[in-house]
Design a protein around this motif. Structure first.
Motif, PDB file in Angstrom:
ATOM      1  N   ARG A   1      17.461 -11.912   8.847  1.00  0.00           N
ATOM      2  CA  ARG A   1      16.387 -10.960   8.608  1.00  0.00           C
ATOM      3  C   ARG A   1      16.458 -10.488   7.155  1.00  0.00           C
ATOM      4  N   ILE A   2      15.397  -9.867   6.687  1.00  0.00           N
ATOM      5  CA  ILE A   2      15.367  -9.203   5.380  1.00  0.00           C
ATOM      6  C   ILE A   2      14.735  -7.844   5.606  1.00  0.00           C
ATOM      7  N   ASP A   3      15.466  -6.799   5.277  1.00  0.00           N
ATOM      8  CA  ASP A   3      14.957  -5.441   5.480  1.00  0.00           C
ATOM      9  C   ASP A   3      14.384  -4.833   4.208  1.00  0.00           C
ATOM     10  N   VAL A   4      14.973  -5.184   3.080  1.00  0.00           N
ATOM     11  CA  VAL A   4      14.581  -4.584   1.805  1.00  0.00           C
ATOM     12  C   VAL A   4      14.508  -5.683   0.747  1.00  0.00           C
ATOM     13  N   LEU A   5      13.457  -5.665  -0.042  1.00  0.00           N
ATOM     14  CA  LEU A   5      13.351  -6.525  -1.220  1.00  0.00           C
ATOM     15  C   LEU A   5      13.125  -5.645  -2.434  1.00  0.00           C
ATOM     16  N   ILE A   6      14.009  -5.764  -3.415  1.00  0.00           N
ATOM     17  CA  ILE A   6      13.844  -5.061  -4.691  1.00  0.00           C
ATOM     18  C   ILE A   6      13.445  -6.092  -5.735  1.00  0.00           C
ATOM     19  N   ASN A   7      12.218  -5.994  -6.228  1.00  0.00           N
ATOM     20  CA  ASN A   7      11.713  -6.932  -7.232  1.00  0.00           C
ATOM     21  C   ASN A   7      11.967  -6.384  -8.626  1.00  0.00           C
TER      22      ASN A   7
ATOM     23  N   GLN B   1      -0.166  -1.779   8.497  1.00  0.00           N
ATOM     24  CA  GLN B   1      -0.399  -2.036   9.923  1.00  0.00           C
ATOM     25  C   GLN B   1       0.768  -2.761  10.589  1.00  0.00           C
ATOM     26  N   TYR B   2       1.626  -3.403   9.767  1.00  0.00           N
ATOM     27  CA  TYR B   2       2.771  -4.124  10.310  1.00  0.00           C
ATOM     28  C   TYR B   2       4.069  -3.316  10.213  1.00  0.00           C
ATOM     29  N   GLY B   3       3.972  -2.070   9.811  1.00  0.00           N
ATOM     30  CA  GLY B   3       5.168  -1.265   9.652  1.00  0.00           C
ATOM     31  C   GLY B   3       5.927  -1.559   8.374  1.00  0.00           C
ATOM     32  N   ILE B   4       5.233  -2.117   7.396  1.00  0.00           N
ATOM     33  CA  ILE B   4       5.850  -2.483   6.112  1.00  0.00           C
ATOM     34  C   ILE B   4       5.441  -1.471   5.045  1.00  0.00           C
TER      35      ILE B   4
ATOM     36  N   GLN C   1       8.872  -9.543  11.651  1.00  0.00           N
ATOM     37  CA  GLN C   1       9.746  -8.448  12.101  1.00  0.00           C
ATOM     38  C   GLN C   1       8.965  -7.190  12.449  1.00  0.00           C
ATOM     39  N   ARG C   2       7.776  -7.071  11.824  1.00  0.00           N
ATOM     40  CA  ARG C   2       6.981  -5.843  11.877  1.00  0.00           C
ATOM     41  C   ARG C   2       7.780  -4.668  11.304  1.00  0.00           C
TER      42      ARG C   2
END
Length: 264
Positions: free
Chosen positions: A88-94, A179-182, A138-139
């Protein structure tokens, strides 16, 4: 290792940090590890493996990935490897980006303009697109884009345009993905002091004229900040991690200036 605000704040979270081999990206990765995240560090330099190794030696969970994020294939491969490693990926820091040249706009040729936009806009566009299917599935998930208050500054017009694009991407993508919880947010650093770069961002300003243009940027940056100083990578990391954390659960589509009072 950076002293954590909350040692368990990112427990059981998988965080991907781009441009993690040095500068703000490295400060973010160190603090995420200190706050119990499993961290995937992405950079196009071999140095990323050395950094990941140091974090592991200090007890952290860190994995290095080499990728050229200026190309979609590189972004897609990096996100796929992070997903494969952790499920899974919970956080992406660009964090990839940064001015290559500093000069009045009339002194940029077409190749330099394109290179600046390629460096400071496309990695964020590509990685957002590459990670999105995983987050939608993942929503859940959070993306924090690193922008800049240089969107209102001198001698960096192509870079400013690229970071303005990051701001627009942040706002528009937040509208599509809520809408996807993102959540999608951005931090906009101002001038930031950092140790000497181990990987050069671009050619040094060798001529007196180039040095004068660089000095103008430093003077304008300090003058625009109410606090009249540059920040530190750790101060930038603190704001980025706040936006990435569950403490910011009601924040999306927002750009947070982190620039001593300069709003950009």
């Amino acid at each position: 290792m950076t002293e954590p605000v909350s040692p368990q704040r990112f427990r059981d979270k998988v965080a991907v940090v781009t441009g993690a081999a040095q500068g703000i990206g490295l400060a973010v990765a160190r603090r995420l590890v200190a706050e119990s995240a499993s961290v995937v560090l992405v950079d196009r330099s071999e140095l990323v493996h050395e950094v990941a190794g140091e974090l592991r030696e200090n007890g952290g969970q860190a994995h290095g990935v080499i990728a050229d994020l200026e190309q979609f294939a590189g972004a897609e491969a990096a996100m796929a490897e992070a997903r494969q490693q952790h499920g899974r990926i919970d956080v992406l820091i660009n964090n990839v980006g940064g001015t290559i040249w500093m000069r009045p706009y009339e002194h940029y040729d077409a190749d330099k303009i394109q290179a600046e936009v390629q460096r400071s806009l496309f990695p964020t566009l590509w990685t957002c697109r590459a990670v999105l299917p995983y987050l939608i599935e993942q929503r859940s998930g959070t993306i924090v884009n690193v922008s800049s208050t240089a969107t209102r500054g001198i001698n960096r017009v192509p870079y400013a345009a690229a970071k303005g694009g990051v701001n627009a991407l942040t706002a528009s993508l937040a509208m599509e993905t809520a809408q996807y919880g993102i959540r999608i947010a951005a931090a906009a650093p101002g001038g930031t002091e950092a140790p000497p770069r181990r990987i050069a961002r671009g050619p040094d300003g060798a001529t007196e004229r180039e040095k004068a243009w660089n000095r103008q940027v430093v003077d304008q940056t300090e003058d625009s900040a109410l606090m009249k100083r540059y920040g530190t990578p750790e101060e930038q990391a603190a704001a980025i991690l706040f936006l990435a954390s569950d403490e910011a659960s009601y924040i999306t589509g927002t750009v947070l200036p982190v620039a001593g009072g300069d709003l950009g």
